[in-house]
Scaffold this motif. Structure first.
Motif, mmCIF file in Angstrom:
data_model
loop_
_atom_site.group_PDB
_atom_site.id
_atom_site.type_symbol
_atom_site.label_atom_id
_atom_site.label_comp_id
_atom_site.label_asym_id
_atom_site.label_seq_id
_atom_site.Cartn_x
_atom_site.Cartn_y
_atom_site.Cartn_z
ATOM 1 N N LYS A 219 -14.003 38.058 53.926
ATOM 2 C CA LYS A 219 -12.629 38.354 53.516
ATOM 3 C C LYS A 219 -11.803 38.796 54.723
ATOM 4 O O LYS A 219 -12.281 38.753 55.854
ATOM 5 N N PRO A 220 -10.585 39.250 54.540
ATOM 6 C CA PRO A 220 -9.646 39.456 55.641
ATOM 7 C C PRO A 220 -10.116 40.262 56.856
ATOM 8 O O PRO A 220 -9.553 40.127 57.926
ATOM 9 N N ASN A 221 -11.146 41.076 56.727
ATOM 10 C CA ASN A 221 -11.586 41.842 57.889
ATOM 11 C C ASN A 221 -12.381 41.013 58.886
ATOM 12 O O ASN A 221 -12.582 41.430 60.020
ATOM 13 N N GLY A 222 -12.850 39.846 58.483
ATOM 14 C CA GLY A 222 -13.658 39.007 59.360
ATOM 15 C C GLY A 222 -12.796 38.178 60.301
ATOM 16 O O GLY A 222 -11.578 38.141 60.199
ATOM 17 N N PRO A 223 -13.460 37.494 61.235
ATOM 18 C CA PRO A 223 -12.726 36.658 62.185
ATOM 19 C C PRO A 223 -12.169 35.406 61.519
ATOM 20 O O PRO A 223 -12.662 34.961 60.489
ATOM 21 N N LEU A 224 -11.133 34.848 62.128
ATOM 22 C CA LEU A 224 -10.533 33.588 61.680
ATOM 23 C C LEU A 224 -10.663 32.571 62.792
ATOM 24 O O LEU A 224 -10.568 32.910 63.973
ATOM 25 N N TYR A 225 -10.842 31.316 62.408
ATOM 26 C CA TYR A 225 -10.907 30.216 63.366
ATOM 27 C C TYR A 225 -9.863 29.192 62.964
ATOM 28 O O TYR A 225 -9.855 28.718 61.824
ATOM 29 N N LEU B 96 -14.235 26.955 54.631
ATOM 30 C CA LEU B 96 -12.896 26.381 54.786
ATOM 31 C C LEU B 96 -11.968 27.137 53.850
ATOM 32 O O LEU B 96 -12.069 27.006 52.627
ATOM 33 N N ILE B 97 -11.069 27.946 54.417
ATOM 34 C CA ILE B 97 -10.210 28.778 53.579
ATOM 35 C C ILE B 97 -8.767 28.287 53.541
ATOM 36 O O ILE B 97 -7.988 28.740 52.712
ATOM 37 N N TYR B 98 -8.418 27.366 54.439
ATOM 38 C CA TYR B 98 -7.046 26.853 54.474
ATOM 39 C C TYR B 98 -7.039 25.529 55.232
ATOM 40 O O TYR B 98 -7.796 25.349 56.183
ATOM 41 N N PHE B 99 -6.195 24.609 54.787
ATOM 42 C CA PHE B 99 -6.009 23.373 55.553
ATOM 43 C C PHE B 99 -4.647 22.765 55.239
ATOM 44 O O PHE B 99 -4.050 23.031 54.214
ATOM 45 N N GLU B 100 -4.190 21.969 56.174
ATOM 46 C CA GLU B 100 -2.988 21.155 56.018
ATOM 47 C C GLU B 100 -3.322 19.783 56.581
ATOM 48 O O GLU B 100 -4.107 19.673 57.519
ATOM 49 N N VAL B 101 -2.708 18.761 56.046
ATOM 50 C CA VAL B 101 -2.888 17.419 56.584
ATOM 51 C C VAL B 101 -1.506 16.814 56.831
ATOM 52 O O VAL B 101 -0.595 16.969 56.021
ATOM 53 N N ARG C 243 -1.065 34.833 59.758
ATOM 54 C CA ARG C 243 -2.064 33.853 59.323
ATOM 55 C C ARG C 243 -2.691 34.283 57.995
ATOM 56 O O ARG C 243 -2.938 33.460 57.122
ATOM 57 N N LEU C 244 -2.930 35.587 57.860
ATOM 58 C CA LEU C 244 -3.484 36.101 56.605
ATOM 59 C C LEU C 244 -2.525 35.856 55.444
ATOM 60 O O LEU C 244 -2.948 35.464 54.352
ATOM 61 N N LEU C 245 -1.240 36.058 55.679
ATOM 62 C CA LEU C 245 -0.248 35.785 54.634
ATOM 63 C C LEU C 245 -0.238 34.311 54.246
ATOM 64 O O LEU C 245 -0.119 33.968 53.060
ATOM 65 N N LEU C 246 -0.361 33.436 55.230
ATOM 66 C CA LEU C 246 -0.403 31.999 54.961
ATOM 67 C C LEU C 246 -1.612 31.653 54.100
ATOM 68 O O LEU C 246 -1.492 30.949 53.095
ATOM 69 N N ASN D 126 -4.493 30.556 48.936
ATOM 70 C CA ASN D 126 -5.894 30.786 48.583
ATOM 71 C C ASN D 126 -6.144 32.297 48.499
ATOM 72 O O ASN D 126 -6.865 32.850 49.325
ATOM 73 N N PRO D 127 -5.547 32.975 47.505
ATOM 74 C CA PRO D 127 -5.651 34.433 47.443
ATOM 75 C C PRO D 127 -7.078 34.939 47.245
ATOM 76 O O PRO D 127 -7.393 36.053 47.635
#
Length: 125
Positions: A26-32, A63-68, A90-93, A98-99
């Motif tokens: 969840k939000p405390n972890g790293p994002l890539y 995979l928590i978010y994507f755009e194409v 980025r977290l808000l996005l 994907n809440p």
């Protein structure tokens, strides 16, 4: 079912540009933040651990978010914009689409196989 986020439909032969985000928690972890021409191949690499990168070392496979995108110039502008955002933006996005921070990959593959949406997950070589 995934929200309609403007995925290309039909046998669109135009090249697709994927912007995606991975996490391991969840939000405390790293994002890539990643980019690719073939999300299917890239996710296979992430899951197999063949990419020795930041995502691999932090075990980010969700995979928590994507755009194409089909338009390269718009895609490039979006990628640069998101890349320069602070973490909280980025977290808000992510949370806007994907809440629950669910892994979208299994759902995306299932939706693709159960519908007429052509994501071209198996990319052209």
């Amino acid at each position: 079912m995934l929200k309609d986020i403007g995925l290309p439909k039909g046998n669109d032969t135009q090249e697709k540009y994927w912007l995606y985000m991975l996490s391991n928690s969840k939000p405390n972890g790293p994002l890539y933040l990643g980019e690719t021409l073939c999300l299917y191949s890239r996710m296979k690499e992430h899951h197999a651990g063949t990419r020795r990168d930041f995502a691999h070392y932090h075990r980010m496979e969700r995979l928590i978010y994507f755009e194409v995108w089909n338009d390269y110039e718009k895609y490039l502008a979006r990628m640069r914009r998101v890349r320069n955002w602070p973490r909280d933006m980025r977290l808000l996005l992510i949370e806007s689409l994907n809440p629950g921070w669910i892994d979208l990959w299994p759902q995306l593959v299932e939706d693709q196989s159960n519908s007429n949406i052509q994501l071209e997950l198996k990319c052209q070589q």
